[in-house]
Design a protein around this motif. Structure first.
Motif, short mmCIF file in Angstrom:
data_model
loop_
_atom_site.label_atom_id
_atom_site.label_comp_id
_atom_site.label_asym_id
_atom_site.label_seq_id
_atom_site.Cartn_x
_atom_site.Cartn_y
_atom_site.Cartn_z
N LEU A 74 0.82 -1.21 0.00
CA LEU A 74 0.00 0.00 0.00
C LEU A 74 0.85 1.26 0.00
O LEU A 74 0.42 2.31 -0.48
CB LEU A 74 -0.93 0.00 1.23
CG LEU A 74 -2.02 -1.07 1.25
CD1 LEU A 74 -2.78 -1.01 2.57
CD2 LEU A 74 -2.97 -0.90 0.07
N THR A 129 -1.27 4.03 -1.67
CA THR A 129 -2.48 4.32 -0.90
C THR A 129 -2.17 4.99 0.45
O THR A 129 -2.87 5.93 0.85
CB THR A 129 -3.28 3.03 -0.63
OG1 THR A 129 -3.52 2.37 -1.88
CG2 THR A 129 -4.61 3.34 0.03
N VAL A 130 -1.15 4.52 1.14
CA VAL A 130 -0.82 5.09 2.46
C VAL A 130 0.51 5.84 2.41
O VAL A 130 1.10 6.11 3.45
CB VAL A 130 -0.76 3.97 3.53
CG1 VAL A 130 -2.11 3.29 3.67
CG2 VAL A 130 0.34 2.95 3.20
N THR A 174 1.05 0.71 -4.52
CA THR A 174 -0.18 1.41 -4.89
C THR A 174 -0.17 2.88 -4.46
O THR A 174 -0.92 3.69 -5.01
CB THR A 174 -1.40 0.72 -4.26
OG1 THR A 174 -1.35 0.87 -2.83
CG2 THR A 174 -1.43 -0.76 -4.61
#
Length: 223
Positions: A128, A134-135, A132
């Motif tokens: 993540l 995301t975080v 990706t």
């Protein structure tokens, strides 16, 4: 035959050993690739791009990378499932505490299960964060892995999460490599000392190699 093998404890331990060795091979390659960050942004970003073009023109763009990812996912799932089922089987076989004190196991042995959980959670966070975004902190930049890595390790929590996970990895590899050798029949009285030495060296090199990246960012060597 496959179902009978899987249902047995020996079969599950064999699956754990083989899947663990697959992941260990990946970790060695991954660590070497990570250390390219010390050669600068150009070298590191070029390496990251190369990973997506391995096998061309025979393989289409990112096909090889996805093939590796699929193998790793299968290995992780097989490893975790076998470990969980063996753990449950061990608990059911010993529903009550031992009357006599058991010999004290090594620290790595006693923390294998918790180490596996820590590593499982870390894998999710790592994907993540750097795959990706995301975080990710500081604004994720697709196609700029060098800057993304620097951003992650410029935060105290990014360093703590990564270093704790790598310490858990070292303990996991130290015990897991030796256990896999025993399961696959490689171990013997004559080879045990050599296998334990290899396990210790592998664990130390992997831990030091992976931790070298956040340390490089924290000290300003990588910036």
């Amino acid at each position: 035959m496959a179902r009978t093998m899987w249902d047995s404890s020996v079969g599950k331990k064999t699956v754990m050993a083989v899947s663990g060795l697959i992941m260990l091979l990946y970790l060695v390659v991954h660590m070497i690739g990570n250390l390219k960050i010390y050669f600068g942004a150009g070298e590191f970003n070029h390496y990251a791009h190369w990973l997506r073009t391995v096998g061309e023109p025979f393989m289409h763009d990112e096909w090889t990378l996805w093939l590796v990812r699929i193998v790793l996912v299968v290995a992780v799932v097989a490893h975790a499932t076998s470990a969980y089922q063996l753990s449950r089987r061990d608990i059911r076989a010993r529903p009550s505490k031992y009357v006599h004190t058991r010999p004290r196991a090594s620290y790595a042995t006693r923390t294998m299960r918790w180490g596996g959980i820590i590593l499982g959670l870390f894998i999710v966070w790592h994907i993540l964060d750097l795959t990706t975004g995301t975080v990710h902190s500081g604004g994720f930049q697709p196609g700029h892995p060098y800057q993304n890595v620097v951003d992650t390790f410029s935060t105290w929590y990014g360093d703590v999460i990564y270093i704790v996970a790598m310490l858990a990895l070292g303990l996991h590899v130290r015990h897991g490599f030796w256990s896999a050798a025993q399961t696959l029949g490689v171990g013997s009285r004559a080879r045990d000392r050599a296998l334990k030495t290899v396990a210790n060296v592998l664990a130390l090199l992997l831990t030091a190699g992976f931790i070298a990246v956040p340390v490089g960012v924290m000290t300003g060597v990588v910036s």
